[in-house]
Design an enzyme around this catalytic site. Structure first.
Site, PDB file in Angstrom:
ATOM      1  CG  ASN A  42      -0.345  -0.371   2.473  1.00  0.00           C
ATOM      2  OD1 ASN A  42       0.748  -0.894   2.432  1.00  0.00           O
ATOM      3  ND2 ASN A  42      -0.945   0.149   3.502  1.00  0.00           N
ATOM      4  CB  ILE A  43       1.634   3.680  -2.314  1.00  0.00           C
ATOM      5  CG1 ILE A  43       2.514   2.404  -2.825  1.00  0.00           C
ATOM      6  CG2 ILE A  43       2.391   4.826  -2.589  1.00  0.00           C
ATOM      7  CD1 ILE A  43       2.937   2.389  -4.314  1.00  0.00           C
ATOM      8  CD  GLU A  44      -1.275   4.761   4.480  1.00  0.00           C
ATOM      9  OE1 GLU A  44      -0.620   5.480   5.266  1.00  0.00           O
ATOM     10  OE2 GLU A  44      -2.168   3.814   4.903  1.00  0.00           O
ATOM     11  CB  CYS A  53      -5.294  -1.387  -1.390  1.00  0.00           C
ATOM     12  SG  CYS A  53      -6.706  -0.642  -0.411  1.00  0.00           S
ATOM     13  CD  GLU A  55      -5.467  -6.031  -1.135  1.00  0.00           C
ATOM     14  OE1 GLU A  55      -4.850  -4.816  -1.009  1.00  0.00           O
ATOM     15  OE2 GLU A  55      -6.219  -6.539  -0.162  1.00  0.00           O
ATOM     16  CB  CYS A  89     -10.752  -2.322   0.836  1.00  0.00           C
ATOM     17  SG  CYS A  89     -10.195  -1.659  -0.632  1.00  0.00           S
ATOM     18  CB  CYS A  92      -9.014  -4.190  -3.474  1.00  0.00           C
ATOM     19  SG  CYS A  92      -7.897  -2.986  -3.230  1.00  0.00           S
TER      20      CYS A  92
HETATM   21  N1  THU Z   1      -5.252  -1.517   2.671  1.00  0.00           N
HETATM   22  C1  THU Z   1      -4.637  -2.382   1.710  1.00  0.00           C
HETATM   23  O1  THU Z   1      -3.422  -2.018   1.244  1.00  0.00           O
HETATM   24  N2  THU Z   1      -5.406  -3.407   1.272  1.00  0.00           N
HETATM   25  C2  THU Z   1      -6.514  -3.868   2.049  1.00  0.00           C
HETATM   26  O2  THU Z   1      -6.934  -4.936   1.631  1.00  0.00           O
HETATM   27  C3  THU Z   1      -6.891  -3.157   3.065  1.00  0.00           C
HETATM   28  C4  THU Z   1      -6.413  -1.886   3.387  1.00  0.00           C
HETATM   29  C5  THU Z   1      -4.504  -0.034   3.014  1.00  0.00           C
HETATM   30  C6  THU Z   1      -5.126   1.118   2.700  1.00  0.00           C
HETATM   31  C7  THU Z   1      -4.439   2.018   3.692  1.00  0.00           C
HETATM   32  O3  THU Z   1      -3.021   2.248   3.341  1.00  0.00           O
HETATM   33  C8  THU Z   1      -4.267   1.168   5.077  1.00  0.00           C
HETATM   34  O4  THU Z   1      -4.241  -0.369   4.319  1.00  0.00           O
HETATM   35  C9  THU Z   1      -5.288   1.312   5.956  1.00  0.00           C
HETATM   36  O5  THU Z   1      -6.439   1.351   5.462  1.00  0.00           O
END
Ligand code: THU
Length: 131
Positions: A42-44, A53, A55, A89, A92
């Site tokens: 994941n890259i925020e 996310c 995935e 989520c 995804c």
């Molecule tokens: N996130 C994912 O990368 N994959 C998931 O299946 C659920 C959530 C990430 C998004 C965000 O960066 C962090 O988790 C918290 O929600």
């Protein structure tokens, strides 16, 4: 490729997660039908909505290289050590439905190469929307 190996790759991919806002580190390993594995984390972003996310990172890396046939994805995530499962989520799951046959595509959720459970996409995304 063994399922345990795919889990191991997902766990390794967590190290690259860019998570200054949530502190929640996710890793994914997507096995394509050509035998290649596409990794994701994941890259925020400070503006939040551009965050992506793990995935979708994996899927978009593959699709952007012309690969659109997939077998399974391993997903792991958590704040520190891996304990709980990290189910994908809704957004995804919708991306998975775009490229995968829900009855066949497998989603591996777990917290170690030995401890995981296999779900089909159909189980996690029943009655999904498609044009
Ligand atoms: N996130 C994912 O990368 N994959 C998931 O299946 C659920 C959530 C990430 C998004 C965000 O960066 C962090 O988790 C918290 O929600």
């Amino acid at each position: 490729m063994l399922d345990s190996e795919l889990m191991e790759i997902a766990i390794k991919s967590r190290q690259f997660a860019y998570i200054p806002y949530s502190g929640f580190k996710v890793g994914a390993a997507l096995l394509a039908s050509n035998g290649k594995v596409y990794t994701g984390c994941n890259i925020e972003n400070s503006s939040y909505t551009p965050s992506v996310c793990a995935e979708r990172t994996a899927f978009f890396k593959a699709v952007s290289e012309g690969v659109k046939d997939f077998e399974k994805i391993a997903v792991v995530g958590g704040k520190d050590e891996l304990k709980e499962y990290c189910p994908p989520c809704g957004v995804c799951r919708q991306v998975m439905v775009e490229f995968c046959d829900p009855a066949r595509f497998q989603i591996l959720l777990g917290n170690s190469p030995e401890n995981y459970r296999i779900y089909t996409l159909a189980e996690l995304m029943p009655l999904s929307f498609k044009l």
